[in-house]
Design a protein around this motif. Sequence first.
Motif, short mmCIF file in Angstrom:
data_model
loop_
_atom_site.label_atom_id
_atom_site.label_comp_id
_atom_site.label_asym_id
_atom_site.label_seq_id
_atom_site.Cartn_x
_atom_site.Cartn_y
_atom_site.Cartn_z
N HIS A 42 0.82 -1.21 0.00
CA HIS A 42 0.00 0.00 0.00
C HIS A 42 0.86 1.27 0.00
CE1 HIS A 42 -2.68 3.06 2.03
NE2 HIS A 42 -3.33 2.74 0.93
N LYS A 62 -3.60 0.60 -6.24
CA LYS A 62 -3.88 -0.81 -6.53
C LYS A 62 -4.36 -1.54 -5.28
CE LYS A 62 -1.42 -4.20 -9.05
NZ LYS A 62 -0.09 -4.75 -9.36
N ALA A 99 -5.80 -0.17 -2.33
CA ALA A 99 -6.99 0.31 -1.62
C ALA A 99 -8.27 -0.46 -1.99
CB ALA A 99 -7.17 1.81 -1.84
N PRO A 100 -8.56 -0.67 -3.27
CA PRO A 100 -9.78 -1.41 -3.57
C PRO A 100 -9.76 -2.85 -3.04
CG PRO A 100 -8.78 -0.52 -5.60
CD PRO A 100 -7.84 -0.22 -4.49
N ALA A 153 -10.59 -2.54 0.58
CA ALA A 153 -12.02 -2.22 0.78
C ALA A 153 -12.88 -3.47 0.64
CB ALA A 153 -12.45 -1.15 -0.21
N ARG A 154 -12.54 -4.31 -0.32
CA ARG A 154 -13.31 -5.55 -0.48
C ARG A 154 -13.18 -6.45 0.74
NH1 ARG A 154 -11.80 -5.26 -5.75
NH2 ARG A 154 -10.06 -6.69 -5.58
N LEU A 213 -6.85 1.38 4.78
CA LEU A 213 -7.71 2.40 4.19
C LEU A 213 -7.60 3.72 4.94
CD1 LEU A 213 -10.97 0.40 3.35
CD2 LEU A 213 -9.12 1.10 1.81
N ASP A 219 -6.84 6.24 1.43
CA ASP A 219 -7.95 6.80 0.68
C ASP A 219 -9.09 7.27 1.60
OD1 ASP A 219 -10.42 6.92 -0.87
OD2 ASP A 219 -9.20 6.05 -2.49
N LEU A 245 -12.82 6.03 0.64
CA LEU A 245 -13.01 4.59 0.91
C LEU A 245 -13.01 4.33 2.42
CD1 LEU A 245 -10.81 2.71 -1.74
CD2 LEU A 245 -13.31 2.74 -1.56
#
Length: 869
Positions: free
Chosen positions: A689, A695, A697-698, A701-702, A720, A724, A727
Amino acid sequence: MDNTTTRPEQAEIRLAEYKPPVFLVDTVELDFDIRDDRTRVSSRLAIRRNPESAERNAPLVLNGQGQKLVAVRVDGRELAAGDYVLTDKTLTIRAVPDEGVVAIESDNDPAANTALMGLYAAGPMLCTQCEAEGFRRITYFPDRPDVQSRYRVAIHADEDRYPVLLANGNLVENGKEAGGRHYAVWEDPFRKPCYLFALVAGRLDKVADRFLTRSGREVLLEIYTEPGRSSETGFAMAALKKAMRWDEERFGREYDLDRFMIVAVSFFNFGAMENKGLNIFNDARVLGRADTATDADIAFFERVVGHEYFHNWSGDRVTCRDWFQITLKEGLTVFREQEFVGDMNSPAQERLRTVSVLRRVQFPEDAGAMAHPIRPASYQAVENFYTATVYSKGAEVIRMIQTLVGREGFRKGLDLYFERHDGHSATCEDFVRAMADANAIDLGQFMRWYAQAGTPVLDVTSRYDADSRAYTLEVEQRCPATPGQDTKEPFHMPLRLGLLDARGGDMKGDMVLKLRRPRETFVIEDVPEKPIPSLLRDFSAPVRLNYDYTDAELLVILAHDSDGFNRWDAGQKLFAKYALSGEALPDAFVTALRTVLMDKDLEAGTKAMTLTLPGEEELGLALIARGERIDPVAVCEKRRRVIKALAGALSGELWATYREIAAGLDEEASDGVARGQRSLKNLCLAYLHRAEPGKVAPVAARVVSGARNMTDKIACLDILVDGDAALAARALAEFAETFAGQPSIMDKWLGVQAAERHAGVLEKVRRLMAHKAFSLNNPNRVAALVGVFAGNPFGFHAEDGSGYRFVADVVERLDRLNPQAAARYAKPFLRWRDFDAGRQALMQEALRKLAALESLSINVREVVTKALG
Ligand code: ARG
Ligand code: ZN
């Protein structure tokens, strides 16, 4: 409650002034009448003059505070007010026989007891905490551990509200009473000091099991929780059985009562308490499953359940003479706990964890304004001395004895200690004497570890003479001055080492040098080539060691040393060097770390530890060692720079490791292996991170919304929050909605936000203090928010002083509720001298403001005056 005292200042209580108790109490009968508005406690104490006391005509002085005295009787005769003297701390009775019965009635108000010492309401239940001086808040008593008695305890309460009534020992009687009430009577066949007394009453769920001791006795095991949480006791019950077996096998110690109970409570000042046969735990240290607790929490369950269980011998059967000797039971029990956790999981990883905690928490304490030896010589508030020094350094001191006398010799010494002192109160001298006698060695000089504070420094130099094949080591030891101790005498300590050849092979095996003098020379003969010394293997003494290694030598150690501790530590040294110098990471170091990461034979947990940089605190201490001052924000950034560079260089391997573990790891598994794998996986993601936030962060989040595993959720929430903002806000909101009704999970949510390494963190923490998930009355909530904030360089150490003012303000408010907890948050100020000039001034200003308050507990006042002193 009378939590506060006003000035003039409290005096120091000194070890040198110890006197035996004037009166002993052979038996104690207690009767608790629990009512909605108060609990009446009636006692009958069989007292007798202590033949060992020199004070022949001294009156009977009982400790007591925070309760209402109702009646006093001596041998059945009720005393008039003029027959005794009552202060806010003591009850003194002059006219007492040399032997007789004193009976006292007093009223407790558990609902108003926010200090959480003595008898208090913990949510829906009532429970007690007596160590160190809580029993005096329940009833008038000679509240000191060298007074040991047999207890019989009757409890009466409303049956509907308090269906479960527990105390120490065996249940001997129970039944119904008029008006929907019931009662239970408990008897503890073992004599004990009053700090091991415990009582619990409430509506509780229970899980039961059995354990067969090695001599064939069956023990009933019970874990009690608040309603609805019994499905979270699995780890604790398994750990308890393992601990009972392990203590029989490793140390020959068998459990002695027919019943062993653990109660999890939701209001508790620290981790847990070893009350005889009735351990009381902070629920955060004992309850949880993979979906409700993190792996770090779960690892604690086994550790703390073991720790409290082991106290049954090292603490209960043999206890302390006075509160200066806390390390006698705590250092020894932490040592036993570490050996247990190592044997149940990985001894090598346990050692790395232990040492990194010691360096992060104890070394700073040993360098601060309240530095003290593992056995302090004086204190004002004993509660301030349940410290990393007494516990963790205390355990290192025990470990050094084991290294000096060997594992078998240690076992012999421990057997002798238990044999000599079973049923009694002992001192640190008693312990060391048993070790010395059993092994016929002289530990006189070794006793200095109990008297001198500060982290010793070893300066080591070497030379190799190719002609004579002799290798010479010069070892100098010194110990920095600490408050009240300007000069120090040399310590007796083991220095374990090995000699590596150029390819990292062991040339001589393990050797243990015994240091005693300020400067010593050791010549090792018959060394075939110029060696790379592997010094202080297994961290054989709690010291800082200086040796002028080249990077190339450290890389050989990192890659090849047979000693797991030194392999790890070589990496730590290199990390610290590059973080602090700002130099780029050399390729050779990156390659070495890549090799570790890709090593098929190495445990994931060890890989994670190896890839983890020294913490901010350790890097800060490295600066102090060089004579510099700390800018904590700059240290944090230096550390991040290294992580980012490393993640950039190892991106492919980190992603591959992440994906491979993520694909194979069962979300429900939380055994030692799974925990290690998960820690490596989440370390990979956190490192990535730094280099590739867009790349990662998503992915994070999932995980936060999709994972059922709490460790994964929190690790990704951390990521997170660190990146971001949009998010993060969404993930936090969703998390709060899901777990609103579960305070111990919401603590993690508070903690993640208080840890945000960002200048805006104070504003967020202020807002969270008004959130319904927070309460100043609950120590776990305060630790999650204020405790985490106090360790955040961007929070506590904000350059404008706002963090210092905020924490000082919390200390002031918390002190009115819970002095013991409040003092904990005053302690970070003890290190003000370590920081840059601007921060020093701001920290002192916050301290002076606290010191000027009219009304402050002894606990906080001691910390504040010693910080400024
Ligand atoms: N004896 C407990 C333990 O097992 C801790 C007690 C701490 N007491 C205190 N007043 N801080 O470690
Ligand atoms: Zn303990």
